[in-house]
Design a protein around this motif. Structure first.
Motif, PDB file in Angstrom:
ATOM      1  N   MET A   1       0.848  -1.199   0.000  1.00 61.49           N
ATOM      2  CA  MET A   1       0.000   0.000   0.000  1.00 61.49           C
ATOM      3  C   MET A   1       0.885   1.251   0.000  1.00 61.49           C
ATOM      4  O   MET A   1       1.759   1.414   0.835  1.00 61.49           O
ATOM      5  CB  MET A   1      -0.892   0.003   1.250  1.00 61.49           C
ATOM      6  N   ASP A   2       0.681   2.137  -0.958  1.00 61.03           N
ATOM      7  CA  ASP A   2       1.484   3.352  -1.049  1.00 61.03           C
ATOM      8  C   ASP A   2       0.988   4.399  -0.070  1.00 61.03           C
ATOM      9  O   ASP A   2      -0.215   4.588   0.112  1.00 61.03           O
ATOM     10  CB  ASP A   2       1.412   3.929  -2.467  1.00 61.03           C
ATOM     11  N   LEU A   3       1.911   5.075   0.558  1.00 59.81           N
ATOM     12  CA  LEU A   3       1.564   6.144   1.482  1.00 59.81           C
ATOM     13  C   LEU A   3       1.469   7.470   0.730  1.00 59.81           C
ATOM     14  O   LEU A   3       2.039   7.643  -0.336  1.00 59.81           O
ATOM     15  CB  LEU A   3       2.623   6.244   2.586  1.00 59.81           C
ATOM     16  N   ALA A   4       0.749   8.402   1.304  1.00 57.34           N
ATOM     17  CA  ALA A   4       0.544   9.711   0.670  1.00 57.34           C
ATOM     18  C   ALA A   4       1.708  10.635   1.011  1.00 57.34           C
ATOM     19  O   ALA A   4       1.641  11.399   1.964  1.00 57.34           O
ATOM     20  CB  ALA A   4      -0.781  10.316   1.120  1.00 57.34           C
ATOM     21  N   TYR A   5       2.785  10.522   0.278  1.00 63.01           N
ATOM     22  CA  TYR A   5       3.950  11.354   0.527  1.00 63.01           C
ATOM     23  C   TYR A   5       3.707  12.785   0.041  1.00 63.01           C
ATOM     24  O   TYR A   5       2.778  13.062  -0.715  1.00 63.01           O
ATOM     25  CB  TYR A   5       5.173  10.773  -0.190  1.00 63.01           C
ATOM     26  N   ILE A   6       4.589  13.702   0.485  1.00 62.37           N
ATOM     27  CA  ILE A   6       4.518  15.078   0.026  1.00 62.37           C
ATOM     28  C   ILE A   6       5.131  15.152  -1.372  1.00 62.37           C
ATOM     29  O   ILE A   6       6.296  14.798  -1.550  1.00 62.37           O
ATOM     30  CB  ILE A   6       5.295  16.014   0.973  1.00 62.37           C
ATOM     31  N   PRO A   7       4.375  15.580  -2.371  1.00 64.46           N
ATOM     32  CA  PRO A   7       4.941  15.651  -3.724  1.00 64.46           C
ATOM     33  C   PRO A   7       5.818  16.877  -3.891  1.00 64.46           C
ATOM     34  O   PRO A   7       5.640  17.890  -3.216  1.00 64.46           O
ATOM     35  CB  PRO A   7       3.694  15.741  -4.610  1.00 64.46           C
ATOM     36  N   SER A   8       6.759  16.800  -4.796  1.00 62.63           N
ATOM     37  CA  SER A   8       7.546  17.968  -5.171  1.00 62.63           C
ATOM     38  C   SER A   8       6.937  18.568  -6.431  1.00 62.63           C
ATOM     39  O   SER A   8       6.374  17.851  -7.260  1.00 62.63           O
ATOM     40  CB  SER A   8       9.000  17.578  -5.445  1.00 62.63           C
ATOM     41  N   PRO A   9       7.014  19.894  -6.584  1.00 56.66           N
ATOM     42  CA  PRO A   9       6.449  20.520  -7.787  1.00 56.66           C
ATOM     43  C   PRO A   9       7.199  20.070  -9.027  1.00 56.66           C
ATOM     44  O   PRO A   9       8.408  19.826  -8.983  1.00 56.66           O
ATOM     45  CB  PRO A   9       6.633  22.017  -7.517  1.00 56.66           C
ATOM     46  N   THR A 155      13.476   8.350   3.915  1.00 55.84           N
ATOM     47  CA  THR A 155      12.525   8.022   4.971  1.00 55.84           C
ATOM     48  C   THR A 155      11.303   7.340   4.392  1.00 55.84           C
ATOM     49  O   THR A 155      10.994   7.485   3.196  1.00 55.84           O
ATOM     50  CB  THR A 155      12.088   9.293   5.727  1.00 55.84           C
ATOM     51  N   THR A 156      10.618   6.585   5.225  1.00 57.65           N
ATOM     52  CA  THR A 156       9.343   5.972   4.832  1.00 57.65           C
ATOM     53  C   THR A 156       8.188   6.587   5.608  1.00 57.65           C
ATOM     54  O   THR A 156       7.075   6.062   5.577  1.00 57.65           O
ATOM     55  CB  THR A 156       9.375   4.449   5.101  1.00 57.65           C
ATOM     56  N   LEU A 157       8.442   7.697   6.309  1.00 57.41           N
ATOM     57  CA  LEU A 157       7.391   8.363   7.065  1.00 57.41           C
ATOM     58  C   LEU A 157       6.324   8.920   6.128  1.00 57.41           C
ATOM     59  O   LEU A 157       6.617   9.277   4.986  1.00 57.41           O
ATOM     60  CB  LEU A 157       7.988   9.490   7.904  1.00 57.41           C
ATOM     61  N   PRO A 158       5.077   9.007   6.594  1.00 55.08           N
ATOM     62  CA  PRO A 158       3.988   9.482   5.721  1.00 55.08           C
ATOM     63  C   PRO A 158       4.213  10.886   5.171  1.00 55.08           C
ATOM     64  O   PRO A 158       3.677  11.234   4.120  1.00 55.08           O
ATOM     65  CB  PRO A 158       2.761   9.445   6.642  1.00 55.08           C
ATOM     66  N   TRP A 159       4.990  11.706   5.903  1.00 51.30           N
ATOM     67  CA  TRP A 159       5.236  13.066   5.421  1.00 51.30           C
ATOM     68  C   TRP A 159       6.564  13.174   4.668  1.00 51.30           C
ATOM     69  O   TRP A 159       7.093  14.263   4.486  1.00 51.30           O
ATOM     70  CB  TRP A 159       5.223  14.055   6.582  1.00 51.30           C
ATOM     71  N   GLY A 160       7.066  12.051   4.210  1.00 44.67           N
ATOM     72  CA  GLY A 160       8.285  12.086   3.416  1.00 44.67           C
ATOM     73  C   GLY A 160       8.092  12.881   2.135  1.00 44.67           C
ATOM     74  O   GLY A 160       6.983  13.020   1.610  1.00 44.67           O
ATOM     75  N   LEU A 161       9.185  13.427   1.619  1.00 48.06           N
ATOM     76  CA  LEU A 161       9.155  14.274   0.433  1.00 48.06           C
ATOM     77  C   LEU A 161       9.615  13.491  -0.787  1.00 48.06           C
ATOM     78  O   LEU A 161      10.717  12.952  -0.809  1.00 48.06           O
ATOM     79  CB  LEU A 161      10.067  15.493   0.646  1.00 48.06           C
ATOM     80  N   GLU A 162       8.767  13.415  -1.798  1.00 50.48           N
ATOM     81  CA  GLU A 162       9.128  12.722  -3.032  1.00 50.48           C
ATOM     82  C   GLU A 162      10.020  13.622  -3.887  1.00 50.48           C
ATOM     83  O   GLU A 162       9.675  14.772  -4.149  1.00 50.48           O
ATOM     84  CB  GLU A 162       7.881  12.351  -3.828  1.00 50.48           C
ATOM     85  N   ILE A 163      11.149  13.082  -4.294  1.00 43.93           N
ATOM     86  CA  ILE A 163      12.091  13.814  -5.134  1.00 43.93           C
ATOM     87  C   ILE A 163      12.269  13.072  -6.452  1.00 43.93           C
ATOM     88  O   ILE A 163      12.464  11.856  -6.475  1.00 43.93           O
ATOM     89  CB  ILE A 163      13.459  13.965  -4.441  1.00 43.93           C
TER      90      ILE A 163
END
Length: 295
Positions: A1-9, A155-163
């Motif tokens: 299950m994929d977590l809702a990470y913070i997307p980068s613009p 990180t695998t935390l839910p608020w991780g930042l996708e790069i």
């Protein structure tokens, strides 16, 4: 299950014809506006003139930008000088790279010049503008988000930042990392609130509100700097900026203690801004003139 990470613009620049509008620059501008607005309100509340903070900011802001860039280029010179590097890139401030230590140091020089021109004591001005500077930093950190830079460890935390970005050499970086830009932005908001509260609670003066801002900020910066994985110089196992944070923290605490003993209390409101009385007189004359015309 994929977590809702913070997307980068997907992009940090909007092309308006031949003119590029860069999000990083907008974040810096918004921060300056917030700092001047809040600083002006605090300065007037202390008995100063309405336009003093803005007039001095005309000197402080350019000095701060130059100082911030110089610190970055000097401490991260490997990014711009050497085999395969392009020194001209050191001038591309819109691509990111402002060192807060240089920005504050050079900004203080600019503020000192502006204060001397207006007959204003620098410590009193610094106290008024301190929480605004913290909020300006909070705004400016979002420029790092648009540029996809200065993130932390994976990180695998839910608020991780996708790069997902491609470096100049063609290397593609993908993954999920600690959003250190967000950590520092939130910390700076907390620092601003702390300074405002402490200033009201303890009636800080003679530069102590500014020293509190510096001390509180360096604590958070030490932590976020420890999380970051971008290239940096290391000494005895710590990044250069961590050592700077420690030194600045000790200096700020020492100033707090010494200043509280040698100059207790706060400056006399009538002594901090010679032009405030003149502005008040002019406003009173204008109000009286308007009243006479109305009658």
């Amino acid at each position: 299950m994929d977590l809702a990470y913070i997307p980068s613009p997907s992009r940090g620049v909007l092309e308006l014809g031949p003119i590029p509008l860069r999000a990083y620059a907008f974040c810096i501008i918004i921060g300056v506006v917030v700092a001047v607005w809040l600083g002006s309100k605090r300065w007037v509340a202390r008995g100063g003139g309405k336009h003093t903070v803005g007039d001095i900011a005309v000197w402080a802001v350019p000095f701060g930008l130059v100082g911030g860039r110089l610190y970055h280029v000097i401490t991260d010179n490997q990014l711009y000088f050497g085999p395969g590097k392009h020194p001209i890139d050191a001038l591309k401030i819109w691509e990111g790279g402002l060192g807060i230590w240089g920005a504050i140091a050079f900004g203080a020089v600019g503020a000192w010049i502006g204060c001397r021109r207006r007959g204003v004591p620098l410590p009193a001005y610094a106290d008024a503008i301190a929480p605004g500077i913290a909020l300006a930093q909070a705004c400016g950190r979002w420029g790092n988000w648009f540029n996809q830079e200065l993130y932390g460890r994976p990180t695998t935390l839910p608020w991780g930042l996708e790069i997902h970005k491609t470096l100049p050499d063609g290397t593609v970086i993908t993954g999920t990392y600690h959003p250190t830009f967000l950590y520092e932005s939130l910390w700076c908001v907390g620092v601003a609130l702390l300074v405002i509260w402490a200033d009201r609670r303890f009636t800080l003066g003679h530069g102590r509100a500014f020293a509190l801002y510096v001390a509180a900020y360096t604590v958070g910066r030490f932590w976020t700097e420890w999380l970051r994985i971008d290239e940096a110089h290391h000494f005895f196992g710590l990044r250069l900026n961590d050592w700077v944070a420690i030194a600045v923290f000790l200096g700020a605490v020492a100033y707090l203690v010494i200043s509280a003993r040698t100059k207790p209390g706060r400056e006399d409101p009538d002594s901090i801004d010679p032009r405030a009385t003149e502005e008040a007189r002019r406003e009173a004359e204008m109000a009286e003139s308007d009243q006479q015309q109305a009658s």
